[in-house]
Scaffold this motif. Structure first.
Motif, PDB file in Angstrom:
ATOM      1  N   UNK A   1      73.297   9.475  46.390  1.00 55.09           N
ATOM      2  CA  UNK A   1      72.795   9.246  45.039  1.00 55.09           C
ATOM      3  C   UNK A   1      71.628   8.271  45.022  1.00 55.09           C
ATOM      4  N   UNK A   2      71.766   7.167  45.777  1.00 54.75           N
ATOM      5  CA  UNK A   2      70.686   6.184  45.851  1.00 54.75           C
ATOM      6  C   UNK A   2      69.436   6.791  46.478  1.00 54.75           C
ATOM      7  N   UNK A   3      69.634   7.592  47.522  1.00 59.78           N
ATOM      8  CA  UNK A   3      68.501   8.232  48.181  1.00 59.78           C
ATOM      9  C   UNK A   3      67.783   9.187  47.233  1.00 59.78           C
TER      10      UNK A   3
ATOM     11  N   UNK B   1      65.570   7.195  44.818  1.00 57.59           N
ATOM     12  CA  UNK B   1      64.361   6.688  45.474  1.00 57.59           C
ATOM     13  C   UNK B   1      63.351   7.811  45.701  1.00 57.59           C
ATOM     14  N   UNK B   2      63.830   8.965  46.136  1.00 52.24           N
ATOM     15  CA  UNK B   2      62.915  10.081  46.374  1.00 52.24           C
ATOM     16  C   UNK B   2      62.296  10.575  45.065  1.00 52.24           C
ATOM     17  N   UNK B   3      63.073  10.574  43.982  1.00 54.81           N
ATOM     18  CA  UNK B   3      62.534  11.000  42.690  1.00 54.81           C
ATOM     19  C   UNK B   3      61.452  10.044  42.202  1.00 54.81           C
ATOM     20  N   UNK B   4      61.687   8.736  42.358  1.00 57.85           N
ATOM     21  CA  UNK B   4      60.679   7.758  41.946  1.00 57.85           C
ATOM     22  C   UNK B   4      59.428   7.854  42.794  1.00 57.85           C
ATOM     23  N   UNK B   5      59.591   8.144  44.073  1.00 58.27           N
ATOM     24  CA  UNK B   5      58.440   8.188  44.972  1.00 58.27           C
ATOM     25  C   UNK B   5      57.682   9.493  44.963  1.00 58.27           C
TER      26      UNK B   5
ATOM     27  N   UNK C   1      63.848  -2.009  42.087  1.00 53.25           N
ATOM     28  CA  UNK C   1      64.504  -0.918  42.816  1.00 53.25           C
ATOM     29  C   UNK C   1      65.213  -1.450  44.057  1.00 53.25           C
ATOM     30  N   UNK C   2      64.541  -2.370  44.750  1.00 54.47           N
ATOM     31  CA  UNK C   2      65.094  -2.883  45.999  1.00 54.47           C
ATOM     32  C   UNK C   2      66.378  -3.678  45.771  1.00 54.47           C
ATOM     33  N   UNK C   3      66.427  -4.455  44.702  1.00 48.48           N
ATOM     34  CA  UNK C   3      67.592  -5.309  44.451  1.00 48.48           C
ATOM     35  C   UNK C   3      68.748  -4.556  43.819  1.00 48.48           C
ATOM     36  N   UNK C   4      68.501  -3.342  43.335  1.00 46.97           N
ATOM     37  CA  UNK C   4      69.574  -2.575  42.704  1.00 46.97           C
ATOM     38  C   UNK C   4      69.938  -1.355  43.549  1.00 46.97           C
ATOM     39  N   UNK C   5      69.076  -0.360  43.542  1.00 46.49           N
ATOM     40  CA  UNK C   5      69.381   0.893  44.229  1.00 46.49           C
ATOM     41  C   UNK C   5      69.526   0.685  45.733  1.00 46.49           C
ATOM     42  N   UNK C   6      68.638  -0.102  46.318  1.00 46.22           N
ATOM     43  CA  UNK C   6      68.648  -0.273  47.776  1.00 46.22           C
ATOM     44  C   UNK C   6      69.708  -1.279  48.221  1.00 46.22           C
ATOM     45  N   UNK C   7      69.592  -2.507  47.733  1.00 44.87           N
ATOM     46  CA  UNK C   7      70.421  -3.581  48.265  1.00 44.87           C
ATOM     47  C   UNK C   7      71.867  -3.520  47.790  1.00 44.87           C
ATOM     48  N   UNK C   8      72.122  -2.956  46.601  1.00 46.14           N
ATOM     49  CA  UNK C   8      73.480  -2.905  46.079  1.00 46.14           C
ATOM     50  C   UNK C   8      74.166  -1.569  46.310  1.00 46.14           C
ATOM     51  N   UNK C   9      73.402  -0.548  46.721  1.00 39.09           N
ATOM     52  CA  UNK C   9      74.013   0.771  46.914  1.00 39.09           C
ATOM     53  C   UNK C   9      73.705   1.340  48.298  1.00 39.09           C
TER      54      UNK C   9
END
Length: 708
Positions: A360-362, A365-369, A654-662
């Motif tokens: 889900x996190x991936x 990130x791919x959708x935002x990028x 994004x880094x502190x939520x999707x990346x670092x927490x998930x």
């Protein structure tokens, strides 16, 4: 390293007033010296090696009186009334009297004669003309203004005027104070990280001014350095204060807790700062003096904030004692303290279904990028600036009255040592016959007959992709040997190509060096590789959001951008080098605590849960502060500053939520014990040895050692 940092902390805790006084003296001395002998930021527009630069050098040699910068004065009569010829002539005469002006052209009237365009050439670069360069033009054209004529200034001179909106720092600090107050419940604890960050920022800024006395420092460098310095300065101090408060609540005496925090959290500060500095080194491969100066200035500020955090914070904590912990936290019952925190409950939820959460996190990130795939870059020009600036208003008037290509015409520089001057009219005719060329001026030959220049106006705006096609055709098909295309448009085309190429060199170098640093810090292979991958995803998400907002225009009006514009050529490289380091900050904060618990328990899932539980609140608070600091700069009038601020804020959020927490917790659960795999031979070659526990200064009988 831990024991060395603890000794530094012990010295600062034992002599807190000396430490604080020392910092005050350092700041006072630095600013005094900088005020006396320091320089001021100024841009360097020369880029050795570019084709457009070769043409510029030729023109400087054969036309020395007009070899400097250029300005274009626009006289426009509102309501469609014609501009009086005598008024235009009078303004032209006054412009010839302006200091450093080498040549002033004949007024060029629009077809309906309600606009006159006057070209002004200087004998010196714009960086040597002083801060009052625009005001001098205003004084020379005051008679036209008094007669009701709209007067605007285009070119490099006009672009020196920036739109207002320098409240970014104040907005960020105010939000940071609120976030810290909520996180700690103590005014003292909330103010301490901000004080530390301001001391570090002040010292770094003074050092930057000193550097500016000996070399060119970009005018963008202080803005980037301030953004990053405030963000990391508060974060580093916050990490130390959080660890200190945690140990005080755990029963350690305040002074011992201050030393312990310096020895443990200080190691994370050093590692995080090192990754930021390594990332900034990517600016060195840009090939541009301005980019290198941004790297130097930001690195100086980061080093100063690190020094402030590791010395000033322990001293302030020692003076604050238990008051840094709110009364509510001091009186928590043991039962309440044993209750799982929100971060711990979240970590256990991710650990139960790591595949689902990770995918889900991936996907997010791919959708935002994804929009990044259509990103087009172009150097920031007057057409993408704020309507509050004279250059943007001049840009719109020139495009409307003379055509979209009239603002920044292409200049052909001809070396007459390789060409007969009699062939110049034929060359001009061949250029005029090319598709996309709107107008060609008669050739202007130098007095010594060694060179000539031909001004070419295209049918397209400078940032239009078709302008690049016209320049490429002139270079590859039309022009003979000894002739070169130059001018602002050609220079921007060359810059866009150069930086697009150098970006990949910077990515390769920064990723390699950052992974190497983390291998040494964490004594692991997979953790650094995973960190590099997820950080690249965060950067891609920031690029995607910038493309959607600025290039596609999604929500651009909300941040003061009134038309879709390409992403500035200067932004991707600056953003990458800064963002990769900032993302590594959070990686270091989280993984350091996970590794401590792993060394104690050997359980990969439990160590992840405990590490995230211990740092989740800190990372969230730090991210909110950084987003506030960077978001405050989005309110600035300069488009490049908006882009950098929005890109940094997006990536950190994004880094502190999707990346670092998930994503990171899910990946660490899936990799299990392999997270900490290290080949034995490589482990023996690395400096230091694995730590087995957090450092606490102790007496021989195991009790905490007194401090002071």
């Amino acid at each position: 390293m831990t024991s060395l940092l603890a000794r530094v902390g012990r010295a600062c805790v034992a002599h807190p007033w000396r430490t604080i006084t020392g910092w005050v003296l350092v700041l006072a001395t630095a600013f005094t010296v900088a005020g006396a002998v320091g320089g001021v930021p100024q841009d360097n527009y020369d880029v050795p090696g570019l084709r457009a630069q070769a043409g510029t050098e030729l023109l400087r040699r054969v036309f020395p009186d007009t070899s400097g910068t250029e300005a274009r004065v626009v006289l426009h009569m509102p309501g469609g009334q014609p501009v009086a010829e005598q008024l235009a002539e009078d303004v032209t005469g006054r412009l010839r009297e302006v200091a450093d002006v080498g040549n002033v052209g004949t007024p060029r009237f629009s077809d309906d004669r309600d606009t006159a365009l006057i070209d002004v050439r200087y004998t010196a670069p714009v960086t040597d003309l002083g801060d009052d360069i625009v005001q001098r033009l205003r004084d020379a054209t005051s008679a036209a203004t008094a007669a009701g004529v709209q007067v605007e200034f285009a070119g490099q001179v006009g672009e020196q005027e920036k739109a207002g909106g320098g409240a970014g720092e104040a907005i960020g600090l105010l939000v940071a104070l609120v976030v810290l107050l909520i996180a700690f419940g103590s005014v003292l604890a909330a103010g301490l990280p901000i004080v530390s960050a301001l001391f570090g920022l002040g010292a770094g800024t003074a050092l930057t001014l000193l550097v500016a006395a000996f070399t060119d420092v970009s005018t963008l460098a202080p803005t980037v350095a301030t953004m990053v310095g405030l963000g990391v300065g508060i974060d580093y101090a916050l990490l130390l204060v959080t660890r200190y408060a945690e140990d005080v609540r755990g029963g350690l005496p305040p002074r011992v807790a201050a030393v312990t925090a310096t020895g443990t959290a200080g190691r994370s500060v050093l590692a995080a700062g090192a990754t930021v500095l390594v990332s900034l080194s990517g600016l060195l491969v840009s090939g541009l003096p301005d980019f290198r100066s941004i790297g130097y200035a930001t690195a100086l500020v980061v080093l100063a904030t690190m020094a402030a955090a590791l010395t000033l914070v322990p001293a302030l904590c020692a003076l604050s004692g238990q008051r840094i912990v709110s009364r509510r936290h001091r009186t928590r019952t043991s039962a309440a303290a044993a209750m799982p925190t929100g971060s711990e409950r979240w970590a256990r939820r991710v650990a139960r279904r790591p595949v689902l959460w990770g995918l889900g996190a991936l996907a997010v990130l791919l959708a935002l990028g994804a929009p990044m795939l259509g990103m087009r870059t172009w150097p920031d020009d007057a057409g993408s600036g704020s309507v509050d600036t004279t250059a943007r208003r001049a840009y719109d008037l020139i495009a409307a009255e003379y055509g979209p290509g009239a603002y920044a015409p292409v200049v052909v520089a001809v070396d007459l040592s390789t060409m007969d001057p009699a062939e110049l009219p034929g060359l001009g005719a061949r250029i005029a016959a090319e598709p996309g060329v709107a107008e060609v001026s008669p050739p202007l030959v130098s007095e010594d007959l060694t060179g000539a220049m031909i001004v070419v106006q295209t049918d397209y705006a400078p940032r239009d992709e078709r302008s690049a096609e016209v320049v490429t055709t002139l270079r590859d098909v039309v022009l003979p040997d000894g002739a070169e295309v130059t001018g602002t448009t050609a220079l921007y085309i060359d810059l866009a190509g150069l930086l697009a190429e150098r970006l990949w060199w910077a990515i390769g170098m920064v990723v390699t060096l950052s992974v190497t640093v983390l291998v040494v810090v964490f004594r692991s292979i997979l953790v650094p590789l995973k960190a590099a991958l997820v950080n690249l995803l965060s950067v891609a998400a920031a690029y995607g959001v910038l493309t959607a907002v600025f290039q596609w225009g999604w929500g651009a009006g909300l941040i003061g951008v009134d038309r879709p514009v390409p992403v500035s050529t200067f932004v991707p490289l600056v953003l990458f080098t800064v963002l990769f380091g900032l993302s590594m900050d959070y990686e270091v904060f989280l993984i350091s605590r996970i590794r401590e618990h792993w060394q104690e328990s050997g359980d990969p899932v439990d160590s992840m849960v405990r590490g995230l539980a211990a740092t989740g609140r800190t990372i969230t608070s730090a991210a909110l502060i950084m987003v506030a600091v960077f978001g405050g700069f989005v309110a600035a009038g300069d488009t490049v500053t908006k882009m950098i601020g929005l890109g940094l804020a997006t990536a950190v959020a994004v880094d502190a939520t999707v990346v670092r927490l998930v994503l990171v917790p899910a990946a660490m659960v899936l990799m299990g014990r392999a997270n900490w795999w290290m080949p034995r031979r490589l482990g023996r070659l690395l400096p230091g040895r694995p730590r087995t526990s957090a450092y606490v200064p102790q007496e021989e009988d195991g009790t905490p050692a007194p401090v002071g």
